[in-house]
Design a protein around this motif. Structure first.
Motif, short mmCIF file in Angstrom:
data_model
loop_
_atom_site.label_atom_id
_atom_site.label_comp_id
_atom_site.label_asym_id
_atom_site.label_seq_id
_atom_site.Cartn_x
_atom_site.Cartn_y
_atom_site.Cartn_z
N GLN A 104 0.82 -1.21 0.00
CA GLN A 104 0.00 0.00 0.00
C GLN A 104 0.86 1.26 0.00
N ALA A 105 1.95 1.24 0.75
CA ALA A 105 2.86 2.38 0.80
C ALA A 105 3.49 2.61 -0.57
N ARG A 106 3.84 1.53 -1.25
CA ARG A 106 4.43 1.65 -2.58
C ARG A 106 3.41 2.23 -3.57
N ALA A 107 2.17 1.79 -3.48
CA ALA A 107 1.12 2.33 -4.35
C ALA A 107 0.88 3.81 -4.07
N ALA A 108 0.91 4.20 -2.79
CA ALA A 108 0.75 5.60 -2.42
C ALA A 108 1.91 6.43 -2.96
N ALA A 109 3.12 5.92 -2.82
CA ALA A 109 4.30 6.62 -3.33
C ALA A 109 4.21 6.79 -4.84
N GLN A 110 3.70 5.78 -5.52
CA GLN A 110 3.55 5.87 -6.97
C GLN A 110 2.55 6.95 -7.35
N GLN A 111 1.50 7.13 -6.55
CA GLN A 111 0.53 8.20 -6.81
C GLN A 111 1.19 9.57 -6.71
N VAL A 112 2.03 9.74 -5.68
CA VAL A 112 2.74 11.01 -5.52
C VAL A 112 3.67 11.22 -6.71
N ALA A 113 4.39 10.19 -7.09
CA ALA A 113 5.33 10.29 -8.22
C ALA A 113 4.60 10.59 -9.52
N ASP A 114 3.46 9.94 -9.73
CA ASP A 114 2.69 10.19 -10.95
C ASP A 114 2.26 11.64 -11.03
N LYS A 115 1.85 12.21 -9.90
CA LYS A 115 1.44 13.62 -9.87
C LYS A 115 2.63 14.53 -10.16
N LEU A 116 3.77 14.24 -9.54
CA LEU A 116 4.98 15.04 -9.80
C LEU A 116 5.41 14.91 -11.26
N ALA A 117 5.35 13.69 -11.78
CA ALA A 117 5.76 13.44 -13.16
C ALA A 117 4.88 14.22 -14.13
N GLU A 118 3.59 14.25 -13.83
CA GLU A 118 2.64 14.97 -14.67
C GLU A 118 2.92 16.47 -14.65
N GLN A 119 3.16 17.02 -13.48
CA GLN A 119 3.36 18.46 -13.35
C GLN A 119 4.71 18.93 -13.88
N PHE A 120 5.74 18.11 -13.72
CA PHE A 120 7.09 18.55 -14.05
C PHE A 120 7.78 17.73 -15.14
N GLU A 167 7.07 5.54 7.77
CA GLU A 167 7.11 6.88 7.20
C GLU A 167 7.60 6.87 5.76
N ALA A 168 7.26 7.94 5.07
CA ALA A 168 7.75 8.17 3.72
C ALA A 168 8.51 9.49 3.76
N GLN A 169 9.71 9.49 3.19
CA GLN A 169 10.53 10.69 3.21
C GLN A 169 10.78 11.14 1.78
N LEU A 170 10.32 12.34 1.48
CA LEU A 170 10.46 12.93 0.16
C LEU A 170 11.51 14.02 0.20
N GLN A 171 12.44 13.96 -0.73
CA GLN A 171 13.45 15.01 -0.85
C GLN A 171 13.45 15.47 -2.30
N ILE A 172 13.34 16.78 -2.49
CA ILE A 172 13.34 17.35 -3.83
C ILE A 172 14.36 18.47 -3.87
N ALA A 173 15.21 18.46 -4.88
CA ALA A 173 16.15 19.55 -5.11
C ALA A 173 15.65 20.31 -6.34
N LEU A 174 15.40 21.59 -6.16
CA LEU A 174 14.89 22.43 -7.24
C LEU A 174 16.00 23.35 -7.74
N GLY A 175 16.14 23.42 -9.03
CA GLY A 175 17.10 24.33 -9.62
C GLY A 175 16.61 25.77 -9.53
N PHE A 176 17.38 26.67 -10.08
CA PHE A 176 17.09 28.09 -9.98
C PHE A 176 15.69 28.44 -10.49
N LEU A 177 15.32 27.93 -11.65
CA LEU A 177 14.04 28.28 -12.25
C LEU A 177 12.86 27.87 -11.38
N TYR A 178 12.88 26.65 -10.86
CA TYR A 178 11.79 26.17 -10.02
C TYR A 178 11.91 26.64 -8.56
N GLY A 179 13.09 27.05 -8.17
CA GLY A 179 13.31 27.48 -6.80
C GLY A 179 12.41 28.63 -6.37
#
Length: 91
Positions: free
Chosen positions: A16-32, A60-72
């Motif tokens: 279930q955690a993997r499926a939830a993580a995939q939902q978050v990733a799918d949303k991020l992939a769609e937006q960016f 727990e799920a730990q998300l780390q995102i590094a944004l470059g200058f444009l997205y920062g």
């Protein structure tokens, strides 16, 4: 470079955690337009100007995102949206 770090507690089974993580990733992939891939229990994603990982642990799920200058410039809006999505899917 702006960094976003979100830790979301959960009580989901590993599948279930993997499926939830995939939902978050799918949303991020769609937006960016990110490319995502699983590396064990870590979902890695990247594109020019954005990269990060979503690591699954037993409680727990730990998300780390590094944004470059444009997205920062939009880091606070991105963090708010991603935090809300993680709360929903890992509830």
């Amino acid at each position: 470079m702006a960094d976003i770090n979100i830790v979301q507690a959960h009580s989901l089974a590993p599948e279930q955690a993997r499926a939830a993580a995939q939902q978050v990733a799918d949303k991020l992939a769609e937006q960016f337009e990110l490319e995502c891939r699983w590396d064990g229990d870590v979902l890695r994603f990247e594109r020019s100007g954005v990269n990060g990982s979503l690591a699954l642990r037993p409680s727990e799920a730990q998300l780390q995102i590094a944004l470059g200058f444009l997205y920062g410039a939009f880091s606070s809006q991105i963090e708010a949206k991603v935090t809300e999505k993680m709360r929903k899917v890992f509830a």
